[in-house]
Design an enzyme around this catalytic site. Structure first.
Site, short mmCIF file in Angstrom:
data_model
loop_
_atom_site.label_atom_id
_atom_site.label_comp_id
_atom_site.label_asym_id
_atom_site.label_seq_id
_atom_site.Cartn_x
_atom_site.Cartn_y
_atom_site.Cartn_z
N GLY A 39 0.86 -1.18 0.00
CA GLY A 39 0.00 0.00 0.00
C GLY A 39 0.90 1.22 0.00
N LYS A 40 0.61 2.19 -0.87
CA LYS A 40 1.49 3.36 -0.99
C LYS A 40 1.67 4.08 0.35
CE LYS A 40 1.40 4.56 -5.84
NZ LYS A 40 2.87 4.45 -5.90
N ALA A 42 1.29 2.88 3.48
CA ALA A 42 2.07 2.08 4.42
C ALA A 42 3.54 2.02 4.00
CB ALA A 42 1.48 0.67 4.52
N ASN A 43 3.79 1.90 2.70
CA ASN A 43 5.18 1.89 2.21
C ASN A 43 5.90 3.18 2.60
OD1 ASN A 43 4.58 -0.53 0.96
ND2 ASN A 43 4.40 0.36 -1.10
N GLU A 140 -4.70 6.64 -3.02
CA GLU A 140 -5.27 5.31 -2.80
C GLU A 140 -6.29 5.31 -1.67
OE1 GLU A 140 -1.78 2.33 -4.50
OE2 GLU A 140 -2.02 2.50 -2.33
N GLY A 226 16.63 10.54 -12.37
CA GLY A 226 16.71 11.22 -11.08
C GLY A 226 15.44 11.98 -10.75
N ASP A 247 13.47 -4.85 -9.19
CA ASP A 247 12.04 -4.70 -8.88
C ASP A 247 11.80 -3.24 -8.47
OD1 ASP A 247 9.43 -4.79 -8.02
OD2 ASP A 247 9.74 -6.30 -6.46
N ALA A 250 7.60 0.10 -5.03
CA ALA A 250 7.85 0.92 -3.82
C ALA A 250 9.04 1.86 -3.95
CB ALA A 250 8.02 0.05 -2.58
N ALA A 251 9.61 1.99 -5.15
CA ALA A 251 10.75 2.91 -5.32
C ALA A 251 10.34 4.35 -5.03
CB ALA A 251 11.30 2.80 -6.74
N ASN A 278 16.86 9.76 -3.09
CA ASN A 278 17.37 9.04 -4.27
C ASN A 278 18.19 7.82 -3.85
OD1 ASN A 278 16.22 10.71 -6.17
ND2 ASN A 278 18.11 11.77 -6.72
#
Length: 303
Positions: A39-40, A42-43, A140, A226, A247, A250-251, A278
């Site tokens: 979840g955005k 929670a991440n 969300e 960037g 992967d 969640a970046a 970054n």
């Protein structure tokens, strides 16, 4: 230590690793399957907490096993969970994530309890919002809940950060009026402004349009290139750290959470905070999963 409050989504992620993405009508075998926190919202909260912020969460889960699992996971992160409601007759949010060998992902979300709270519930959490340096939200959860949270923040001198993801064709003017910083990626920036973002020049054009909508600080993340920022007459593309991504899940969330953990409320250290974000993000993309991939403060060494 920054006090960061996240208003957002909580999902239990079901992850599949595949050699390549499935085509319509096709069946393929997965190489790996696992469940993890996601979840955005929670991440971003996990990223902020692991990066050293005093983190609080406002949101909702269902009265079910995934909800208990997610509450346990977030509690382990040291996040204040007093703002999370358990909603009867609703299931906890779920995300189904497929990642291929190139590190690209495909995500399908079922919102569940993430859409079962609104302004009334937010008003009940006013004390948590007031006692913050930054309030972060995404798309969300219900927009009217986010507007209420940001209004309370503004009334109390708390800075607000809007991550406009997943992308929306338009953003409420009422929300933008109480947004101090906006952090779209290049696709989301184009959706909002109509400007195709691919480099520093096009990012500056998109940023100008976002400023016209009332947002003081604009950060546009441009994938492996960037993050571009435009604030108070200064703009720059802060390069990403070059790594091999396996992967990208969640970046962006890691970037926002980590950045908020070190950002000053007057944005005077904006570039340094972006560099920190970054670096954190560059570590996340080298690992699989959403929350399992998010780094800790001791790992985030910019120099």
């Amino acid at each position: 230590m920054n006090k960061v409050t996240v208003v957002g989504s909580i999902n239990l992620d079901t992850n599949l690793r595949v050699k390549r993405m499935v085509k319509p009508g096709e069946t393929i075998h997965a190489k790996e399957h696992y469940s993890a926190g996601g979840g955005k919202g929670a991440n971003q909260a996990v990223a902020a907490s692991r990066a050293g912020a005093d983190t609080t969460f406002i949101g909702a889960v269902g009265n079910d096993a995934p909800g208990k699992q997610m509450m346990d996971l977030l509690k382990e992160e040291g996040i204040d969970l007093s703002g999370i409601d358990t909603i009867a007759n609703e299931s906890t949010g779920q995300a189904f994530i497929t990642v291929d060998d190139e590190g690209e992902n495909s995500i399908t979300i079922y919102a569940g309890a993430n859409f079962a709270f609104g302004p009334k519930e937010i008003s009940q959490k006013e004390s948590l919002l007031k006692d913050s340096d930054f309030v972060i939200a995404q798309f969300e959860t219900p927009i009217d809940a986010t507007i209420k949270a940001f209004e309370i923040a503004h009334e109390n001198g708390v800075k607000t950060i809007l991550n406009p993801a997943p992308g929306e064709d338009s953003i409420s003017a009422d929300l933008l009026k109480v947004t101090d910083m906006i952090t779209p990626n290049e696709t989301e920036a184009e959706t909002i402004t109509g400007v195709h973002v691919e480099d520093e020049a096009s990012a500056k054009k998109a940023a100008a349009k976002l400023h016209d909508l009332g947002v003081e600080v604009v950060i546009i993340t441009i994938g492996s290139k960037g993050a571009f920022y435009d604030f108070n007459g200064t703009s720059e593309l802060v390069p990403a750290f070059k790594v091999h991504a396996v992967d990208t899940t969640a970046a962006g969330d890691t970037f926002i959470g980590a950045m908020s953990s070190v950002l000053k409320a007057d944005f005077s250290n904006l570039k340094d905070a972006i560099l920190f974000g970054n670096k954190a993000s560059s570590l996340t993309v080298q690992r699989y999963g959403a929350q399992p991939s998010i780094p800790y403060k001791k790992e985030i060494k910019v120099k």
